[in-house]
Write an enzyme that holds these catalytic residues in place. Structure first.
Site, mmCIF file in Angstrom:
data_model
loop_
_atom_site.group_PDB
_atom_site.id
_atom_site.type_symbol
_atom_site.label_atom_id
_atom_site.label_comp_id
_atom_site.label_asym_id
_atom_site.label_seq_id
_atom_site.Cartn_x
_atom_site.Cartn_y
_atom_site.Cartn_z
ATOM 1 N N GLY A 37 0.831 -1.198 0.000
ATOM 2 C CA GLY A 37 0.000 0.000 0.000
ATOM 3 C C GLY A 37 0.863 1.244 0.000
ATOM 4 N N GLY B 108 24.821 -8.858 19.610
ATOM 5 C CA GLY B 108 23.737 -8.175 20.328
ATOM 6 C C GLY B 108 23.085 -9.096 21.341
ATOM 7 N N GLY C 69 20.451 -8.486 23.093
ATOM 8 C CA GLY C 69 19.095 -7.999 23.389
ATOM 9 C C GLY C 69 18.148 -9.185 23.409
ATOM 10 N N ILE D 260 16.236 -10.649 21.050
ATOM 11 C CA ILE D 260 16.349 -11.680 20.004
ATOM 12 C C ILE D 260 17.607 -12.513 20.226
ATOM 13 N N GLU E 70 28.246 -8.435 22.836
ATOM 14 C CA GLU E 70 27.399 -7.277 23.141
ATOM 15 C C GLU E 70 28.272 -6.030 23.325
ATOM 16 N N ARG F 199 16.004 -3.003 15.430
ATOM 17 C CA ARG F 199 15.197 -3.036 14.208
ATOM 18 C C ARG F 199 14.950 -1.624 13.691
ATOM 19 N N ASP G 212 5.448 -0.733 15.706
ATOM 20 C CA ASP G 212 6.910 -0.606 15.586
ATOM 21 C C ASP G 212 7.345 0.594 14.745
ATOM 22 N N HIS H 12 -2.414 -22.510 46.620
ATOM 23 C CA HIS H 12 -1.223 -23.242 47.055
ATOM 24 C C HIS H 12 -1.298 -24.675 46.544
HETATM 25 P P1 FAD Z 1 4.702 -5.826 12.036
HETATM 26 O O1 FAD Z 1 4.349 -7.013 12.820
HETATM 27 O O2 FAD Z 1 6.099 -5.685 11.565
HETATM 28 O O3 FAD Z 1 3.726 -5.844 10.769
HETATM 29 C C1 FAD Z 1 3.798 -4.896 9.762
HETATM 30 C C2 FAD Z 1 3.238 -5.510 8.497
HETATM 31 O O4 FAD Z 1 3.094 -4.485 7.513
HETATM 32 C C3 FAD Z 1 4.149 -6.563 7.862
HETATM 33 O O5 FAD Z 1 3.392 -7.665 7.433
HETATM 34 C C4 FAD Z 1 4.766 -5.836 6.682
HETATM 35 O O6 FAD Z 1 5.171 -6.697 5.626
HETATM 36 C C5 FAD Z 1 3.598 -4.962 6.280
HETATM 37 N N1 FAD Z 1 3.944 -3.788 5.462
HETATM 38 C C6 FAD Z 1 5.001 -2.951 5.611
HETATM 39 N N2 FAD Z 1 4.929 -1.952 4.687
HETATM 40 C C7 FAD Z 1 3.808 -2.195 3.968
HETATM 41 C C8 FAD Z 1 3.188 -1.518 2.888
HETATM 42 N N3 FAD Z 1 3.674 -0.377 2.386
HETATM 43 N N4 FAD Z 1 2.060 -2.061 2.376
HETATM 44 C C9 FAD Z 1 1.518 -3.211 2.873
HETATM 45 N N5 FAD Z 1 2.058 -3.861 3.904
HETATM 46 C C10 FAD Z 1 3.192 -3.358 4.446
HETATM 47 N N6 FAD Z 1 6.998 -8.779 20.625
HETATM 48 C C11 FAD Z 1 6.333 -9.207 21.713
HETATM 49 O O7 FAD Z 1 5.519 -8.449 22.249
HETATM 50 N N7 FAD Z 1 6.524 -10.455 22.223
HETATM 51 C C12 FAD Z 1 7.408 -11.321 21.670
HETATM 52 O O8 FAD Z 1 7.558 -12.437 22.155
HETATM 53 C C13 FAD Z 1 8.128 -10.906 20.531
HETATM 54 N N8 FAD Z 1 9.012 -11.736 19.948
HETATM 55 C C14 FAD Z 1 9.674 -11.323 18.830
HETATM 56 C C15 FAD Z 1 10.612 -12.185 18.278
HETATM 57 C C16 FAD Z 1 11.323 -11.792 17.159
HETATM 58 C C17 FAD Z 1 12.317 -12.733 16.554
HETATM 59 C C18 FAD Z 1 11.069 -10.519 16.575
HETATM 60 C C19 FAD Z 1 11.781 -10.081 15.339
HETATM 61 C C20 FAD Z 1 10.151 -9.651 17.143
HETATM 62 C C21 FAD Z 1 9.451 -10.044 18.277
HETATM 63 N N9 FAD Z 1 8.545 -9.196 18.899
HETATM 64 C C22 FAD Z 1 7.882 -9.606 20.022
HETATM 65 C C23 FAD Z 1 8.262 -7.856 18.377
HETATM 66 C C24 FAD Z 1 6.952 -7.873 17.552
HETATM 67 O O9 FAD Z 1 7.074 -8.821 16.527
HETATM 68 C C25 FAD Z 1 6.686 -6.496 16.978
HETATM 69 O O10 FAD Z 1 6.717 -5.537 17.994
HETATM 70 C C26 FAD Z 1 5.322 -6.466 16.309
HETATM 71 O O11 FAD Z 1 5.243 -7.404 15.270
HETATM 72 C C27 FAD Z 1 5.032 -5.077 15.753
HETATM 73 O O12 FAD Z 1 3.774 -5.073 15.177
HETATM 74 P P2 FAD Z 1 3.400 -4.065 13.991
HETATM 75 O O13 FAD Z 1 1.979 -4.363 13.660
HETATM 76 O O14 FAD Z 1 3.787 -2.702 14.360
HETATM 77 O O15 FAD Z 1 4.352 -4.461 12.772
HETATM 78 P P1 NAI Z 2 17.395 -5.106 21.137
HETATM 79 O O1 NAI Z 2 17.280 -3.648 21.034
HETATM 80 O O2 NAI Z 2 16.594 -5.856 22.124
HETATM 81 O O3 NAI Z 2 18.924 -5.502 21.427
HETATM 82 C C1 NAI Z 2 19.957 -5.150 20.572
HETATM 83 C C2 NAI Z 2 21.261 -5.296 21.323
HETATM 84 O O4 NAI Z 2 22.323 -5.207 20.394
HETATM 85 C C3 NAI Z 2 21.468 -4.215 22.367
HETATM 86 O O5 NAI Z 2 21.838 -4.794 23.591
HETATM 87 C C4 NAI Z 2 22.577 -3.364 21.775
HETATM 88 O O6 NAI Z 2 23.390 -2.768 22.745
HETATM 89 C C5 NAI Z 2 23.333 -4.378 20.957
HETATM 90 N N1 NAI Z 2 24.101 -3.832 19.849
HETATM 91 C C6 NAI Z 2 23.738 -2.859 18.986
HETATM 92 N N2 NAI Z 2 24.711 -2.648 18.079
HETATM 93 C C7 NAI Z 2 25.714 -3.520 18.365
HETATM 94 C C8 NAI Z 2 26.983 -3.796 17.793
HETATM 95 N N3 NAI Z 2 27.411 -3.139 16.708
HETATM 96 N N4 NAI Z 2 27.754 -4.737 18.358
HETATM 97 C C9 NAI Z 2 27.328 -5.426 19.446
HETATM 98 N N5 NAI Z 2 26.146 -5.199 20.031
HETATM 99 C C10 NAI Z 2 25.337 -4.266 19.506
HETATM 100 O O7 NAI Z 2 17.142 -5.645 19.641
HETATM 101 P P2 NAI Z 2 16.847 -7.072 19.074
HETATM 102 O O8 NAI Z 2 17.303 -8.140 19.996
HETATM 103 O O9 NAI Z 2 17.353 -7.035 17.681
HETATM 104 O O10 NAI Z 2 15.279 -7.114 19.052
HETATM 105 C C11 NAI Z 2 14.545 -6.092 18.364
HETATM 106 C C12 NAI Z 2 13.259 -5.819 19.040
HETATM 107 O O11 NAI Z 2 12.360 -6.886 18.879
HETATM 108 C C13 NAI Z 2 13.414 -5.638 20.542
HETATM 109 O O12 NAI Z 2 13.628 -4.282 20.833
HETATM 110 C C14 NAI Z 2 12.110 -6.090 21.094
HETATM 111 O O13 NAI Z 2 11.285 -4.991 21.305
HETATM 112 C C15 NAI Z 2 11.532 -6.978 20.019
HETATM 113 N N6 NAI Z 2 11.526 -8.351 20.515
HETATM 114 C C16 NAI Z 2 10.741 -8.647 21.596
HETATM 115 C C17 NAI Z 2 10.729 -9.908 22.128
HETATM 116 C C18 NAI Z 2 9.910 -10.170 23.326
HETATM 117 O O14 NAI Z 2 9.092 -9.336 23.684
HETATM 118 N N7 NAI Z 2 10.083 -11.300 23.990
HETATM 119 C C19 NAI Z 2 11.499 -10.994 21.545
HETATM 120 C C20 NAI Z 2 12.333 -10.564 20.444
HETATM 121 C C21 NAI Z 2 12.308 -9.294 19.951
#
Ligand code: FAD
Ligand code: NAI
Length: 476
Positions: A123, A191, A193, A195, A214, A283, A323, A455
Site C-alpha cells: 500500500g 547483540g 538484546g 532476540i 554485546e 530493528r 513498531d 497453594h
Molecule cells: P509488524 O508485525 O512488523 O507488521 C507490519 C506488516 O506491515 C508486515 O506484514 C509488513 O510486511 C507490512 N507492510 C510494511 N509496509 C507495507 C506496505 N507499504 N504495504 C503493505 N504492507 C506493508 N513482541 C512481543 O511483544 N513479544 C514477543 O515475544 C516478541 N518476539 C519477537 C521475536 C522476534 C524474533 C522478533 C523479530 C520480534 C518479536 N517481537 C515480540 C516484536 C513484535 O514482533 C513487533 O513488535 C510487532 O510485530 C510489531 O507489530 P506491527 O503491527 O507494528 O508491525
Molecule cells: P534489542 O534492542 O533488544 O537488542 C539489541 C542489542 O544489540 C542491544 O543490547 C545493543 O546494545 C546491541 N548492539 C547494537 N549494536 C551492536 C553492535 N554493533 N555490536 C554489538 N552489540 C550491539 O534488539 P533485538 O534483539 O534485535 O530485538 C529487536 C526488538 O524486537 C526488541 O527491541 C524487542 O522490542 C523486540 N523483541 C521482543 C521480544 C519479546 O518481547 N520477547 C522478543 C524478540 C524481539
C-alpha cells in the site's frame, strides 16, 4: 480502475494493523486492510513480523528446544530415563511453520468474520484530497482505494551491520535464525538484546556452542539491575557465553565460516570463528514503500513516523501505530495502540498507559517486568520500599524442579502503591499479568499481600514478594 472507498484503510496487518482493523469494524466502520507479506508459495500471510518471523515462531522453537533440554538434562532427576535422545531439526522447524500457517489463516478468518476487505500487496499514498487519501495497492492485482482515515502499521525490519547484508545462510536476521536447517556447531550472535538471548537459547539448547557479543558494558540495561544480574548468572551457567563491552570490527564471510574480529572489554583484539552468525542489533521502522512524501508524512531522523501521544501524525486523518512509531517494539504495545486509534476515530477515548506495558524475555528462566526498575526510581529520587522472594522458597517451583530466580516488588515508601514488579524465574511471562492488573488498579503491595493465592502455585511468590515489602514474608 475504479476506486473503492472505506471509512478506514489500514496499511499493514501485523498485530498493530489487524487488531486496529478489527476494532474499527466492530465500531461500525467500513475497513480495508492491506498487507504485503508473502508465504513460501507467494500467498498472503497476514500477521506481520509477529506471526511470520517474530513472537509466534520464536516461542514455538523455544518450547521445542526447552522440551529437548529437559529431556537431555533434567528428566533423569525425575527418574525418567531416555535412550537415544535425538533432535530432528527439520521436524521442529516444520512444526513451527505449521503454527505460523494456522495463525495466518486465523487472521484471514477474523477479517472475514468482521467483514474487513483484505488486500494482498504493497500500500502506498497517491494523494490527499476530498476529505481523505487515495491509496494504491500493488500486488498480484492492483487496486485503488480511498480512505477517509488511514492507519499506518507497517512495522519494522531487522537492522543489518554496515556493509554486512543478511544472506540468511551464514549471516542471519531473525528470519534466518528461525529456519536454520540443522544445528550449527558454532553459532555467533551480535547483540545480547531480546532476540539474541531468545534465539541464542534455542540453538544452544539443541547443541550449538553459542557466543554472544554485546557492545554495552552492562547486561539487559532496561531490566531491573538485580534481576538482570540474576538472569545473566543463570544463562551463563547454562552455557550461553555472553561477552559484554566488545567492539565488533571486520566481519569476513567465507564459504564455510564467518570470522568476527572484535576488541574485548579489556581492549585486546579477538577473533570469533563461527558457522553461522545472527545479527540482532535492533530493528528499523518500515516506511520506504509508503510514498509518504506524496502527502508530506513526517519521518524523524531515526526513520520513525512522527506521532503525538495518541498516534496522530501531523496529517489530518492519518494515524500510525506499532513498531513504525516511538516506544517499545512489542506486539502488545502495537495492539493497544491499534485499538486506541480505532476508538479515537470513532469519537471514543482510546487510552494506552505506556507505564503498564509488560516486557518479557522468553529465555529460561523467563525475565519479565512492568513499571519502574529500582535504578529508575533512584534516578527519579522517589522514595520506595523493595521486597523480594526467591523461587527456591516456593513449593511449586521446587516440585517443578525450576527454582532459579525471584520476584521483586517496588512500592512507594509512603502510599505503598506498587511502582514496579520484576521477575526472573519460571513462567514469569504469566505471573507478570497479575502485577499489570494490580498496577492498573493502583493497588498497594499490601493489597496483593492480603489476597488469597492458590497453594502450591508460583503465584504465591508474588504474594510473598508483596509481603516482603513490609518485611513479613511467611516462607522465607
Ligand atoms: P509488524 O508485525 O512488523 O507488521 C507490519 C506488516 O506491515 C508486515 O506484514 C509488513 O510486511 C507490512 N507492510 C510494511 N509496509 C507495507 C506496505 N507499504 N504495504 C503493505 N504492507 C506493508 N513482541 C512481543 O511483544 N513479544 C514477543 O515475544 C516478541 N518476539 C519477537 C521475536 C522476534 C524474533 C522478533 C523479530 C520480534 C518479536 N517481537 C515480540 C516484536 C513484535 O514482533 C513487533 O513488535 C510487532 O510485530 C510489531 O507489530 P506491527 O503491527 O507494528 O508491525
Ligand atoms: P534489542 O534492542 O533488544 O537488542 C539489541 C542489542 O544489540 C542491544 O543490547 C545493543 O546494545 C546491541 N548492539 C547494537 N549494536 C551492536 C553492535 N554493533 N555490536 C554489538 N552489540 C550491539 O534488539 P533485538 O534483539 O534485535 O530485538 C529487536 C526488538 O524486537 C526488541 O527491541 C524487542 O522490542 C523486540 N523483541 C521482543 C521480544 C519479546 O518481547 N520477547 C522478543 C524478540 C524481539
Amino acid at each position: 480502475m475504479s476506486t473503492t472507498t472505506f471509512d478506514v484503510v489500514v496499511i499493514g496487518a501485523g498485530p498493530g494493523g489487524y487488531v486496529a482493523a478489527i476494532r474499527a469494524a466492530q465500531l461500525g466502520m467500513t475497513v480495508a486492510c492491506i498487507d504485503d507479506w508473502q508465504n513460501a508459495s507467494g500467498g498472503a500471510a497476514p500477521g506481520g513480523t509477529c506471526t511470520n518471523v517474530g513472537c509466534i515462531p520464536s516461542k514455538a522453537l523455544l518450547q521445542s528446544s526447552e522440551y529437548y533440554e529437559h529431556a537431555a538434562r533434567h528428566f533423569d532427576a525425575h527418574g525418567i530415563g531416555l535412550k537415544d535422545l535425538r533432535i530432528d531439526v527439520a521436524k521442529m522447524v516444520a512444526r513451527k511453520d505449521q503454527i505460523v500457517k494456522q495463525t495466518n489463516e486465523g487472521i484471514l478468518y477474523l477479517f472475514k468474520k468482521n467483514k474487513i476487505s483484505f488486500f494482498h500487496g504493497r500500500g502506498s499514498f497517491v494523494k490527499a484530497g476530498n476529505g481523505g487519501y487515495e491509496i494504491a495497492v500493488q500486488g498480484k492485482e492492483a487496486h485503488a482505494l480511498f480512505g477517509r482515515q488511514i492507519i499506518i502499521a507497517t512495522g519494522s525490519s531487522a537492522r543489518a551491520l554496515p556493509g554486512l547484508p543478511f544472506d540468511e545462510d551464514k549471516v542471519l536476521s531473525n528470519d534466518g535464525a528461525l529456519r536454520i536447517g540443522s544445528v550449527p556447531k558454532r553459532l555467533g550472535v551480535i547483540g545480547s538484546g531480546v532476540i539474541g538471548l531468545e534465539m541464542g537459547s534455542v540453538w544452544r539448547r539443541v547443541g550449538a556452542e553459542v557466543k554472544v557479543l554485546e557492545a554495552l558494558p552492562s547486561f539487559l540495561p532496561a531490566a531491573d539491575a538485580q534481576i538482570a544480574k540474576e538472569a545473566h548468572k543463570a544463562l551463563t551457567r547454562q552455557g550461553l557465553q555472553i561477552e559484554l563491552g566488545v567492539k565488533v570490527g571486520e566481519i569476513k564471510v567465507g564459504r564455510k565460516a564467518v570470522s568476527v574480529a572484535y576488541t574485548d572489554a579489556k581492549g585486546a583484539a579477538q577473533t570469533l570463528e563461527v558457522d553461522k552468525l545472527i545479527v540482532s542489533i535492533g530493528r528499523v521502522p518500515n516506511t520506504a514503500g509508503l510514498n509518504g512524501a506524496a502527502v508530506g508524512l513526517a519521518i524523524d531522523e531515526r526513520g520513525f513516523i512522527v506521532v503525538d501521544n495518541e498516534c496522530r501524525t501531523g496529517l489530518p486523518g492519518v494515524w500510525a501505530v506499532g513498531d513504525v512509531v516511538r516506544g517499545p517494539m512489542l506486539a502488545h504495545k502495537a495492539e493497544e495502540e491499534g485499538v486506541a486509534v480505532a476508538e479515537r476515530i470513532a469519537g471514543q477515548h482510546g487510552h494506552v498507559d505506556f507505564n503498564l506495558v509488560p516486557f518479557v524475555v522468553y529465555t529460561s528462566p523467563e525475565i519479565a517486568w512492568v513499571g519502574k526498575s529500582e535504578q529508575a526510581l533512584q534516578e527519579e529520587g522517589r522514595a520506595y520500599r523493595a521486597g523480594s522472594f526467591p523461587f527456591m522458597a516456593n513449593g511449586r517451583a521446587r516440585a517443578l524442579g525450576d527454582t532459579t530466580g525471584m520476584v521483586k516488588f517496588l512500592a512507594d515508601a509512603v502510599s505503598d502503591e506498587i511502582l514496579g514488579v520484576h521477575i526472573v524465574g519460571p513462567l514469569a511471562s504469566e505471573l507478570i499479568a497479575e502485577a499489570a492488573v494490580a498496577m492498573a488498579f493502583h493497588a498497594s503491595a499490601e493489597d496483593i499481600a492480603r489476597i488469597c493465592h492458590a497453594h502450591p502455585s508460583l503465584s504465591e511468590a508474588m504474594k510473598e514478594a508483596a509481603l516482603a515489602v513490609d518485611k513479613r514474608t511467611l516462607n522465607f
